[in-house]
Design a protein around this motif. Structure first.
Motif, mmCIF file in Angstrom:
data_model
loop_
_atom_site.group_PDB
_atom_site.id
_atom_site.type_symbol
_atom_site.label_atom_id
_atom_site.label_comp_id
_atom_site.label_asym_id
_atom_site.label_seq_id
_atom_site.Cartn_x
_atom_site.Cartn_y
_atom_site.Cartn_z
ATOM 1 N N GLN A 51 0.859 -1.176 0.000
ATOM 2 C CA GLN A 51 0.000 0.000 0.000
ATOM 3 C C GLN A 51 0.900 1.231 0.000
ATOM 4 O OE1 GLN A 51 -3.394 -0.137 -0.048
ATOM 5 N NE2 GLN A 51 -3.263 -2.361 -0.133
ATOM 6 N N ASP A 52 0.708 2.114 -0.945
ATOM 7 C CA ASP A 52 1.510 3.329 -1.037
ATOM 8 C C ASP A 52 1.019 4.320 0.012
ATOM 9 O OD1 ASP A 52 3.243 5.252 -1.849
ATOM 10 O OD2 ASP A 52 2.227 5.709 -3.734
ATOM 11 N N ILE A 53 1.863 4.610 1.007
ATOM 12 C CA ILE A 53 1.501 5.541 2.077
ATOM 13 C C ILE A 53 1.672 6.984 1.610
ATOM 14 C CG2 ILE A 53 2.004 6.285 4.438
ATOM 15 C CD1 ILE A 53 0.808 3.479 4.238
ATOM 16 N N ASP B 209 -5.715 6.464 0.670
ATOM 17 C CA ASP B 209 -7.097 6.944 0.817
ATOM 18 C C ASP B 209 -7.540 6.961 2.270
ATOM 19 O OD1 ASP B 209 -7.337 7.210 -1.933
ATOM 20 O OD2 ASP B 209 -8.000 5.132 -2.177
ATOM 21 N N ASP B 210 -8.498 7.851 2.557
ATOM 22 C CA ASP B 210 -9.131 7.876 3.875
ATOM 23 C C ASP B 210 -9.925 6.589 4.033
ATOM 24 O OD1 ASP B 210 -8.101 10.342 4.587
ATOM 25 O OD2 ASP B 210 -9.708 11.426 3.560
ATOM 26 N N PRO B 211 -10.175 6.101 5.194
ATOM 27 C CA PRO B 211 -10.059 6.677 6.530
ATOM 28 C C PRO B 211 -8.702 6.438 7.188
ATOM 29 C CG PRO B 211 -11.179 4.596 6.708
ATOM 30 C CD PRO B 211 -10.857 4.791 5.252
ATOM 31 N N VAL B 212 -7.699 5.992 6.436
ATOM 32 C CA VAL B 212 -6.376 5.787 7.021
ATOM 33 C C VAL B 212 -5.763 7.148 7.350
ATOM 34 C CG1 VAL B 212 -4.064 4.898 6.599
ATOM 35 C CG2 VAL B 212 -6.050 3.636 5.767
ATOM 36 N N GLU B 213 -5.249 7.266 8.575
ATOM 37 C CA GLU B 213 -4.631 8.506 9.012
ATOM 38 C C GLU B 213 -3.164 8.234 9.333
ATOM 39 O OE1 GLU B 213 -5.147 11.909 12.461
ATOM 40 O OE2 GLU B 213 -6.638 10.336 12.274
ATOM 41 N N VAL B 214 -2.297 9.072 8.808
ATOM 42 C CA VAL B 214 -0.872 8.944 9.065
ATOM 43 C C VAL B 214 -0.453 10.107 9.948
ATOM 44 C CG1 VAL B 214 1.412 8.752 8.040
ATOM 45 C CG2 VAL B 214 -0.566 7.873 6.802
ATOM 46 N N LYS B 215 0.127 9.768 11.108
ATOM 47 C CA LYS B 215 0.526 10.785 12.072
ATOM 48 C C LYS B 215 1.995 10.611 12.417
ATOM 49 C CE LYS B 215 -2.644 9.229 14.944
ATOM 50 N NZ LYS B 215 -3.465 9.055 16.117
ATOM 51 N N GLY B 216 2.420 11.405 13.325
ATOM 52 C CA GLY B 216 3.800 11.330 13.798
ATOM 53 C C GLY B 216 4.354 12.726 13.944
ATOM 54 N N ARG B 217 5.345 12.833 14.782
ATOM 55 C CA ARG B 217 5.971 14.138 14.980
ATOM 56 C C ARG B 217 6.625 14.612 13.694
ATOM 57 N NH1 ARG B 217 9.626 12.739 19.867
ATOM 58 N NH2 ARG B 217 9.523 10.779 18.794
ATOM 59 N N ALA C 195 11.299 10.720 14.628
ATOM 60 C CA ALA C 195 10.015 11.141 14.037
ATOM 61 C C ALA C 195 9.487 10.086 13.059
ATOM 62 C CB ALA C 195 10.179 12.485 13.341
ATOM 63 N N ASP C 196 9.158 8.897 13.581
ATOM 64 C CA ASP C 196 8.609 7.822 12.747
ATOM 65 C C ASP C 196 7.161 8.121 12.354
ATOM 66 O OD1 ASP C 196 10.927 6.274 12.839
ATOM 67 O OD2 ASP C 196 10.315 5.317 14.710
ATOM 68 N N LEU C 197 6.655 7.377 11.370
ATOM 69 C CA LEU C 197 5.262 7.528 10.946
ATOM 70 C C LEU C 197 4.379 6.561 11.731
ATOM 71 C CD1 LEU C 197 5.683 7.641 7.068
ATOM 72 C CD2 LEU C 197 5.387 9.559 8.627
ATOM 73 N N HIS C 198 3.248 7.039 12.213
ATOM 74 C CA HIS C 198 2.281 6.201 12.930
ATOM 75 C C HIS C 198 1.004 6.172 12.100
ATOM 76 C CE1 HIS C 198 4.808 5.926 16.483
ATOM 77 N NE2 HIS C 198 5.132 7.180 16.215
ATOM 78 N N ILE C 199 0.525 4.961 11.809
ATOM 79 C CA ILE C 199 -0.618 4.782 10.927
ATOM 80 C C ILE C 199 -1.825 4.333 11.745
ATOM 81 C CG2 ILE C 199 -1.504 3.495 8.950
ATOM 82 C CD1 ILE C 199 1.430 3.153 8.067
ATOM 83 N N SER C 200 -2.931 5.055 11.561
ATOM 84 C CA SER C 200 -4.188 4.703 12.202
ATOM 85 C C SER C 200 -5.123 4.183 11.108
ATOM 86 C CB SER C 200 -4.784 5.929 12.894
ATOM 87 O OG SER C 200 -6.056 5.630 13.399
ATOM 88 N N ASP C 201 -5.310 2.863 11.074
ATOM 89 C CA ASP C 201 -6.118 2.208 10.049
ATOM 90 C C ASP C 201 -7.274 1.483 10.726
ATOM 91 O OD1 ASP C 201 -7.131 0.928 7.844
ATOM 92 O OD2 ASP C 201 -5.464 -0.466 7.623
ATOM 93 N N PRO C 202 -8.515 1.987 10.593
ATOM 94 C CA PRO C 202 -9.662 1.335 11.238
ATOM 95 C C PRO C 202 -9.846 -0.113 10.804
ATOM 96 C CG PRO C 202 -10.285 3.499 10.424
ATOM 97 C CD PRO C 202 -8.909 3.217 9.918
ATOM 98 N N SER C 203 -9.438 -0.459 9.574
ATOM 99 C CA SER C 203 -9.608 -1.842 9.105
ATOM 100 C C SER C 203 -8.568 -2.772 9.727
ATOM 101 C CB SER C 203 -9.503 -1.898 7.573
ATOM 102 O OG SER C 203 -8.173 -1.608 7.159
ATOM 103 N N GLY C 204 -7.477 -2.224 10.247
ATOM 104 C CA GLY C 204 -6.447 -3.045 10.871
ATOM 105 C C GLY C 204 -5.569 -3.793 9.881
ATOM 106 N N LYS C 205 -5.604 -3.431 8.619
ATOM 107 C CA LYS C 205 -4.814 -4.127 7.603
ATOM 108 C C LYS C 205 -3.354 -3.691 7.577
ATOM 109 C CE LYS C 205 -8.612 -4.828 4.372
ATOM 110 N NZ LYS C 205 -9.110 -4.490 3.041
#
Length: 168
Positions: free
Chosen positions: A44-46, A96-104, A138-148
């Motif tokens: 999956q391309d982030i 695509d949403d609803p995946v959210e990418v966070k991190g400092r 400052a790593d990337l943190h992924i919030s994926d409701p599907s858990g994939k």
């Protein structure tokens, strides 16, 4: 293994402290595509990530620490490198949403590695090759409701580079 299409470069300025130690200050730029493998082993391309590390490091020329220990090749000098700094991260999210990418957006970096420099200590121009490992906070943190997708993408990296030193 989650990063591809990587490229970058940088610039450093240094000061010789004594015959065997140099203090350098540098800034780099790296651009990369970040992927993550889901549970079906599909990529999956982030998104596109740009890193801007700013650091200082100490370079120790192991051949010149003690003049009583002979080194057979004055023109080939191995070095040990260590340093720290700050890295700023910029992410252009492409998943695509609803995946959210966070991190400092910014965080501490710690660098360590080795180099081989070709040229004597007195040379005005030398050439070198270095291997560096950089730990990035400052790593990337992924919030994926599907858990994939995995919950974290580590941005630590190895670099192998060539450099030219011009001494004034």
């Amino acid at each position: 293994h989650d990063v591809e299409d990587t490229g970058g470069g940088g610039l450093r300025i240094g000061f010789r402290i004594n015959r065997w130690a140099e203090l350098e200050f540098g800034a780099d730029f790296y651009q990369m595509t970040v992927n993550a493998r889901d549970h079906n082993d599909e990529r999956q391309d982030i998104g596109r990530v740009r890193l801007y590390p700013f650091y200082s490091e100490l370079r120790i020329d192991v051949t010149n620490i003690d003049p009583a220990i002979p080194w057979p090749w004055a023109w080939c000098r191995p070095m040990i490198i260590g340093g720290a700094g700050l890295s700023v991260r910029d992410l252009r999210k492409e998943i695509d949403d609803p995946v959210e990418v966070k991190g400092r957006r910014a965080g501490v970096i710690v660098r360590g590695g080795a180099a081989i420099e070709f040229g004597t200590v007195e040379s005005r121009v030398t050439f070198g090759v270095e291997w560096m490992y950089t730990w990035v906070a400052a790593d990337l943190h992924i919030s994926d409701p599907s858990g994939k997708l995995p919950s974290k993408v580590n941005l630590d990296y190895w670099t192998i580079g060539a450099y030219v030193v011009i001494r004034f």
